[in-house]
Design a protein around this motif. Structure first.
Motif, PDB file in Angstrom:
ATOM      1  N   VAL A   1       0.840  -1.206   0.000  1.00  0.00           N
ATOM      2  CA  VAL A   1       0.000   0.000   0.000  1.00  0.00           C
ATOM      3  C   VAL A   1       0.870   1.249   0.000  1.00  0.00           C
ATOM      4  O   VAL A   1       0.614   2.190  -0.765  1.00  0.00           O
ATOM      5  CB  VAL A   1      -0.975   0.001   1.205  1.00  0.00           C
ATOM      6  CG1 VAL A   1      -1.701   1.333   1.315  1.00  0.00           C
ATOM      7  CG2 VAL A   1      -1.961  -1.147   1.084  1.00  0.00           C
TER       8      VAL A   1
ATOM      9  N   GLU B   1       0.645   3.897  -2.906  1.00  0.00           N
ATOM     10  CA  GLU B   1       0.152   5.237  -2.547  1.00  0.00           C
ATOM     11  C   GLU B   1       1.154   6.319  -2.940  1.00  0.00           C
ATOM     12  O   GLU B   1       0.769   7.347  -3.498  1.00  0.00           O
ATOM     13  CB  GLU B   1      -0.125   5.331  -1.041  1.00  0.00           C
ATOM     14  CG  GLU B   1      -1.397   4.679  -0.607  1.00  0.00           C
ATOM     15  CD  GLU B   1      -2.652   5.478  -0.917  1.00  0.00           C
ATOM     16  OE1 GLU B   1      -2.567   6.608  -1.450  1.00  0.00           O
ATOM     17  OE2 GLU B   1      -3.734   4.952  -0.642  1.00  0.00           O
TER      18      GLU B   1
ATOM     19  N   ASP C   1       0.119   9.036  -5.662  1.00  0.00           N
ATOM     20  CA  ASP C   1       0.102  10.464  -5.309  1.00  0.00           C
ATOM     21  C   ASP C   1       0.860  11.292  -6.345  1.00  0.00           C
ATOM     22  O   ASP C   1       0.393  12.348  -6.776  1.00  0.00           O
ATOM     23  CB  ASP C   1       0.707  10.694  -3.923  1.00  0.00           C
ATOM     24  CG  ASP C   1      -0.206  10.242  -2.800  1.00  0.00           C
ATOM     25  OD1 ASP C   1      -1.416  10.028  -3.050  1.00  0.00           O
ATOM     26  OD2 ASP C   1       0.294  10.094  -1.671  1.00  0.00           O
TER      27      ASP C   1
ATOM     28  N   ARG D   1      -9.013   6.633  -7.076  1.00  0.00           N
ATOM     29  CA  ARG D   1      -9.949   6.740  -5.951  1.00  0.00           C
ATOM     30  C   ARG D   1     -10.670   5.401  -5.722  1.00  0.00           C
ATOM     31  O   ARG D   1     -10.820   4.952  -4.584  1.00  0.00           O
ATOM     32  CB  ARG D   1     -10.955   7.867  -6.195  1.00  0.00           C
ATOM     33  CG  ARG D   1     -11.848   8.149  -5.026  1.00  0.00           C
ATOM     34  CD  ARG D   1     -12.726   9.384  -5.159  1.00  0.00           C
ATOM     35  NE  ARG D   1     -13.267   9.607  -6.487  1.00  0.00           N
ATOM     36  CZ  ARG D   1     -12.900  10.614  -7.293  1.00  0.00           C
ATOM     37  NH1 ARG D   1     -11.973  11.464  -6.930  1.00  0.00           N
ATOM     38  NH2 ARG D   1     -13.463  10.754  -8.478  1.00  0.00           N
TER      39      ARG D   1
ATOM     40  N   ARG E   1      -8.250   3.048  -4.119  1.00  0.00           N
ATOM     41  CA  ARG E   1      -8.061   3.422  -2.707  1.00  0.00           C
ATOM     42  C   ARG E   1      -9.228   2.925  -1.856  1.00  0.00           C
ATOM     43  O   ARG E   1      -9.022   2.436  -0.743  1.00  0.00           O
ATOM     44  CB  ARG E   1      -7.923   4.930  -2.569  1.00  0.00           C
ATOM     45  CG  ARG E   1      -6.552   5.429  -2.889  1.00  0.00           C
ATOM     46  CD  ARG E   1      -6.381   6.887  -2.472  1.00  0.00           C
ATOM     47  NE  ARG E   1      -4.994   7.258  -2.663  1.00  0.00           N
ATOM     48  CZ  ARG E   1      -4.582   8.207  -3.496  1.00  0.00           C
ATOM     49  NH1 ARG E   1      -5.455   8.920  -4.188  1.00  0.00           N
ATOM     50  NH2 ARG E   1      -3.298   8.463  -3.626  1.00  0.00           N
ATOM     51  N   GLU E   2     -10.441   3.057  -2.352  1.00  0.00           N
ATOM     52  CA  GLU E   2     -11.622   2.583  -1.616  1.00  0.00           C
ATOM     53  C   GLU E   2     -11.563   1.068  -1.441  1.00  0.00           C
ATOM     54  O   GLU E   2     -11.879   0.560  -0.364  1.00  0.00           O
ATOM     55  CB  GLU E   2     -12.897   3.004  -2.345  1.00  0.00           C
ATOM     56  CG  GLU E   2     -13.155   4.497  -2.264  1.00  0.00           C
ATOM     57  CD  GLU E   2     -14.244   4.990  -3.204  1.00  0.00           C
ATOM     58  OE1 GLU E   2     -14.873   4.163  -3.908  1.00  0.00           O
ATOM     59  OE2 GLU E   2     -14.464   6.215  -3.242  1.00  0.00           O
TER      60      GLU E   2
ATOM     61  N   ARG F   1      -8.957   0.325   1.235  1.00  0.00           N
ATOM     62  CA  ARG F   1      -9.492   0.637   2.565  1.00  0.00           C
ATOM     63  C   ARG F   1     -10.442  -0.460   3.038  1.00  0.00           C
ATOM     64  O   ARG F   1     -10.408  -0.863   4.206  1.00  0.00           O
ATOM     65  CB  ARG F   1     -10.205   1.979   2.557  1.00  0.00           C
ATOM     66  CG  ARG F   1      -9.268   3.147   2.655  1.00  0.00           C
ATOM     67  CD  ARG F   1     -10.007   4.446   2.899  1.00  0.00           C
ATOM     68  NE  ARG F   1      -9.179   5.532   2.416  1.00  0.00           N
ATOM     69  CZ  ARG F   1      -9.388   6.202   1.299  1.00  0.00           C
ATOM     70  NH1 ARG F   1     -10.418   5.949   0.534  1.00  0.00           N
ATOM     71  NH2 ARG F   1      -8.555   7.159   0.918  1.00  0.00           N
TER      72      ARG F   1
END
Length: 132
Positions: free
Chosen positions: A93, A97, A101, A120, A123-124, A127
């Motif tokens: 991760v 990330e 970014d 996005r 990322r969801e 998570r």
């Protein structure tokens, strides 16, 4: 020294030389160098292997987040990627990330280098997988 024939001009013994070679050619050269190694290797042979290996590692550390992204886009889950890379899921991760970014802030012709909606969505998913 040409890109396709890295060792034509003699052995590559410095990282600065090895990193100029096409990355796939470096892999081939490192493979061939390892096969030629013997217990009585010369200084130049040992330095060649070291320089080529350092170039492979440098190249791969830049490309690994891209391949992680590709796997995430293809639906691989975090544990699959962790097992494929030998990294713990948290490190997977972190690397992705950091890459994402930069890529989403990078402007190429007025657009980010990667689709921000796709990032996005990934990322969801991450998570949800890690329970954050």
């Amino acid at each position: 020294m040409t890109e396709d024939h890295a060792l034509d001009a003699g052995p590559v013994v410095r990282f600065s030389e090895a990193e100029k070679i096409n990355p796939f050619q470096v892999l081939i050269e490192l493979h061939d160098q390892a096969l030629r190694q013997s217990s009585g290797s010369s200084r130049a042979e040992a330095l060649t292997e070291l320089a080529l290996a350092a170039a492979v590692l440098s190249w791969w550390s830049r490309w690994q987040p891209i391949t992680i992204h590709r796997a995430l886009r293809c639906g691989a889950d975090l544990m699959d990627i962790a097992e494929a890379t030998g990294l713990d899921p948290g490190e997977v991760v972190r690397r992705w990330e950091r890459w994402a970014d930069v890529q989403t802030r990078l402007d190429i012709g007025g657009r980010p280098a990667v689709d921000t909606v796709e990032v996005r969505t990934i990322r969801e998913r991450i998570r949800a997988e890690v329970g954050r």
